[in-house]
Enzyme design. Sequence first.
Site, PDB file in Angstrom:
ATOM      1  N   HIS A 264       0.831  -1.207   0.000  1.00 52.63           N
ATOM      2  CA  HIS A 264       0.000   0.000   0.000  1.00 52.63           C
ATOM      3  C   HIS A 264       0.870   1.264   0.000  1.00 52.63           C
ATOM      4  O   HIS A 264       0.745   2.113  -0.875  1.00 52.63           O
ATOM      5  CB  HIS A 264      -0.915  -0.027   1.229  1.00 52.63           C
ATOM      6  CG  HIS A 264      -1.839   1.145   1.315  1.00 52.63           C
ATOM      7  ND1 HIS A 264      -3.152   1.084   0.943  1.00 52.63           N
ATOM      8  CD2 HIS A 264      -1.625   2.425   1.718  1.00 52.63           C
ATOM      9  CE1 HIS A 264      -3.716   2.278   1.116  1.00 52.63           C
ATOM     10  NE2 HIS A 264      -2.813   3.111   1.590  1.00 52.63           N
ATOM     11  N   GLU A 265       1.748   1.357   0.992  1.00 50.44           N
ATOM     12  CA  GLU A 265       2.567   2.579   1.102  1.00 50.44           C
ATOM     13  C   GLU A 265       3.540   2.690  -0.080  1.00 50.44           C
ATOM     14  O   GLU A 265       3.872   3.800  -0.497  1.00 50.44           O
ATOM     15  CB  GLU A 265       3.317   2.611   2.434  1.00 50.44           C
ATOM     16  CG  GLU A 265       2.429   2.574   3.686  1.00 50.44           C
ATOM     17  CD  GLU A 265       1.311   3.616   3.717  1.00 50.44           C
ATOM     18  OE1 GLU A 265       1.446   4.669   3.064  1.00 50.44           O
ATOM     19  OE2 GLU A 265       0.294   3.366   4.397  1.00 50.44           O
ATOM     20  N   HIS A 268       1.800   4.488  -2.811  1.00 51.92           N
ATOM     21  CA  HIS A 268       1.912   5.944  -2.607  1.00 51.92           C
ATOM     22  C   HIS A 268       3.325   6.408  -2.985  1.00 51.92           C
ATOM     23  O   HIS A 268       3.505   7.432  -3.644  1.00 51.92           O
ATOM     24  CB  HIS A 268       1.665   6.302  -1.137  1.00 51.92           C
ATOM     25  CG  HIS A 268       0.223   6.239  -0.715  1.00 51.92           C
ATOM     26  ND1 HIS A 268      -0.770   6.946  -1.340  1.00 51.92           N
ATOM     27  CD2 HIS A 268      -0.379   5.558   0.294  1.00 51.92           C
ATOM     28  CE1 HIS A 268      -1.945   6.706  -0.728  1.00 51.92           C
ATOM     29  NE2 HIS A 268      -1.723   5.857   0.255  1.00 51.92           N
ATOM     30  N   GLU A 294      -4.603   7.721  -3.377  1.00 50.11           N
ATOM     31  CA  GLU A 294      -5.040   6.466  -2.767  1.00 50.11           C
ATOM     32  C   GLU A 294      -5.288   5.387  -3.828  1.00 50.11           C
ATOM     33  O   GLU A 294      -5.140   4.193  -3.554  1.00 50.11           O
ATOM     34  CB  GLU A 294      -6.298   6.712  -1.929  1.00 50.11           C
ATOM     35  CG  GLU A 294      -6.735   5.534  -1.075  1.00 50.11           C
ATOM     36  CD  GLU A 294      -5.767   5.183   0.056  1.00 50.11           C
ATOM     37  OE1 GLU A 294      -4.765   5.902   0.248  1.00 50.11           O
ATOM     38  OE2 GLU A 294      -6.014   4.174   0.735  1.00 50.11           O
TER      39      GLU A 294
HETATM   40 ZN    ZN Z   1      -3.163   5.183   1.575  1.00 49.62          ZN
END
Ligand code: ZN
Length: 494
Positions: A264-265, A268, A294
């Site tokens: 997830h990160e 980003h 996101e």
């Molecule tokens: Zn996020």
Amino acid sequence: MSTAYPQLEARYREAALIKTTQSMLGWDQETYLPAKAHPWRADQIAWLAGQQHRLTTGDEIGGWLAQATSEDLTPSQRTNVRGWQRDYALARELPNTLVEELTRTTAQATQIWAEARARSSFADFLPQLSKLVALAQEKADRLLPITGGTCRYDALLGEYEPGIRTAEVSAVFASFAPALAALLEPALARSATTPADALAGHYPVAAQQAFNREVATAIGFDFAAGRIDTTTHPFCTELGPYDVRQTTRYDEANFLSSLFGILHESGHGLYDQGLSKADWGLPAGEACSLGIHESQSRLWENHVGGSDAFWAHWYPRACHHFPHLKDVSAATIAAAARRVERSFIRVDADEVTYDLHIAVRFEIERDLMAGTLALADVPEAWNALFKKLTGLTVPDDAHGCLQDIHWSFAGFGYFPTYTLGNLNAAQLMAAARRAVPTLDDQLASGQYHTLLTWLRTNVHEKGRSLTAPELMTAATGQPTVAGPMLAYLEAKFC
Ligand code: ZN
């Protein structure tokens, strides 16, 4: 001959230096700052926020902006001027005293929230939260004429997701939440065939770190321009054109938690690392919106990491780091990773129930800002709404309204961008598949470069040249809709 534009660019590059210094102190506060150092840090961050605000709100900027619009500019420079016009108009509405007060209060509130959550006591956070809500309401009242809209929540949303209205988010949830609820029972039934303890075992932190790093590197995260540290609440922050910091937390009984956190990160982080270096810190080199940001994290976490193909490819490496996994198959790991369960904590929620958590927070925030919900009633309102949407009874505040950090940094209006991100991710992934017919074969063999390149071209390199609806239309053919997300969830979970 441009004369105003160079002055604008010099001013905003200076502001970017201050902003990233402030972010650096914020990162340190979340990772290594000694407990007793928090008040001084709060003063440091507040002072820098004030300096940045002063630099970007001076009368001279208004003059430069007016002049720059008639100067001969490149497309990137025009994007910058358009971005600064909006940023300037928003910043001018906020007096220095409000900005400093908001920054100082949030810097203190982060620690108070963490302590209150540890004691599971909403009452302990209430005085600080009361200040934050009042400050956010004041801010919203000041910003509303610039962002447009009809209510305070429109102004707060508009900061994160320009052009999106509270009524549109309400409409999304009105149709999306029942469709999710309809998927829940079939998804729970399918999950029941995989035992909750299918991956039971001990997963040492060091082995998790090594595996996570291998996966993050494979999808394209540049460790020469970034790093991973440990925090209570995982996040990713950009401290400069070649400095992207992500964090995660570890559970030695469950390696999937930190791995999906890192996917997830890293999503980003890949966006941040893909922004234009030449325009870094200027609108042409900034992210489009939080809902687009996101989408990048959810795409890598769920659409790539959560697929059967991902586990077929990574199974030997997972067994290398965690030898007891040889006793389970790649298919079992994939099935365990897709397990659906009603649960209390948003960041641990599966994809089918995740947006129900967002629906709860959205309603509470919207009513708080409108003044129709009293602060003291938040836990009760939260628990009732959560019960209605998920069927679960919240046992305490730590598992309910206190679980997330966002209110401690006055991030009201932030939450809906999570759902927009989920919808955008599914829509972008479907478009990438249409554009690259061999995409799934490449992903199955651990080749992520083509997907990353498609995202670089269609999302990252666009900076703020397009609004989120314009970017989604250019990349996928239409603005954000729920259809691709629902089709994806049905195929994956039912
Ligand atoms: Zn996020």
